[in-house]
Design a protein around this motif. Sequence first.
Motif, PDB file in Angstrom:
ATOM      1  N   ARG A 180       1.881   1.363  -2.280  1.00  0.00           N
ATOM      2  CA  ARG A 180       0.540   0.885  -1.907  1.00  0.00           C
ATOM      3  C   ARG A 180       0.176   1.434  -0.535  1.00  0.00           C
ATOM      4  N   GLU A 187      -4.109   2.234  -5.961  1.00  0.00           N
ATOM      5  CA  GLU A 187      -3.021   1.740  -5.091  1.00  0.00           C
ATOM      6  C   GLU A 187      -3.483   1.516  -3.647  1.00  0.00           C
ATOM      7  N   HIS A 242      -5.542  -0.578  -0.838  1.00  0.00           N
ATOM      8  CA  HIS A 242      -6.114  -1.893  -0.508  1.00  0.00           C
ATOM      9  C   HIS A 242      -6.976  -1.738   0.735  1.00  0.00           C
ATOM     10  N   ASN A 274      -8.691  -5.247  -4.950  1.00  0.00           N
ATOM     11  CA  ASN A 274      -8.078  -4.585  -3.769  1.00  0.00           C
ATOM     12  C   ASN A 274      -9.039  -4.509  -2.586  1.00  0.00           C
ATOM     13  N   HIS A 279     -10.658  -6.405   0.206  1.00  0.00           N
ATOM     14  CA  HIS A 279     -10.447  -7.684   0.921  1.00  0.00           C
ATOM     15  C   HIS A 279     -11.464  -7.779   2.070  1.00  0.00           C
TER      16      HIS A 279
END
Length: 251
Positions: free
Chosen positions: A39, A69, A71, A106, A108
């Motif tokens: 990630r 992958e 974030h 993913n 945020h």
Amino acid sequence: MDIAVSRKVLVYSDQESLSRAVAESLTTLALATIDERGRFALALSGGSTPCILYQLLAGEYRDQIPWPEVHLFWGDERCVPPEHRDSNFGMARQTLIAKVPVPPENIHRIPVEIKPYERAAKAYEQVLREFFGPPVTEGLAPSFDLVLLGVGEDGHTASLFSGSPVLQEQERWVAAVQAPPTVSPAWRVTLTLPIINRAARAFFLISGEEKRAVVTSILGDHEAASQHYPAAMVRPKTEVIWFLDQAAAAK
Ligand code: 6PG
């Protein structure tokens, strides 16, 4: 004793080539990090400087980055709705998120719709602690793999302003702050130095003649600057790279 973090200063002819260099470095880092750990936790910067970078990541570099992958987090957010022209999330959604296949789960964003703003800060801190918090997953960076940051003419970064009590924060990872009277929007939610300095790396993106004085102060006498300018207090675990264009570069 602080282990000296590696610091690089790279100067480019203009904002376009600065942004291209950041896109190249970020893509390489993302691929290596995902290859190694599965990630890539990236904190996006607000303001206007990163716009060209985000367009490059959504364009020329789009298919080089394994978006499922990745974030996305934010270093700070102004307390306005996502549709507002001052929203950092809104700018990233328009220039990047709407054009790349990053999974919604993913993304945020800082929930500044929660009132009072300190509750929004607490809610975002909860998201971060769940994502990064103890036990620190073996081998993963104890916070972001990369934090993108800008610098204001007054030396602020994220929404950490000179003289703010939040600069002394040792525990909280996220705080609601009021910007100085000359800066709008007034209310922001920002990452604090403890979580920024747990990141593996930070890239500063700085463009324009109006930044030259503060860049000269910060990169000139870094020790003295780190007593005053929040941008000079950023010391992640591995590396800080200052990406400058010639207009902003110290003489
Ligand atoms: C914000 C940013 C802030 C920004 C600097 C530089 O939310 O305003 O986090 O720290 O990076 O103010 O802004 P420009 O890129 O617009 O010069």
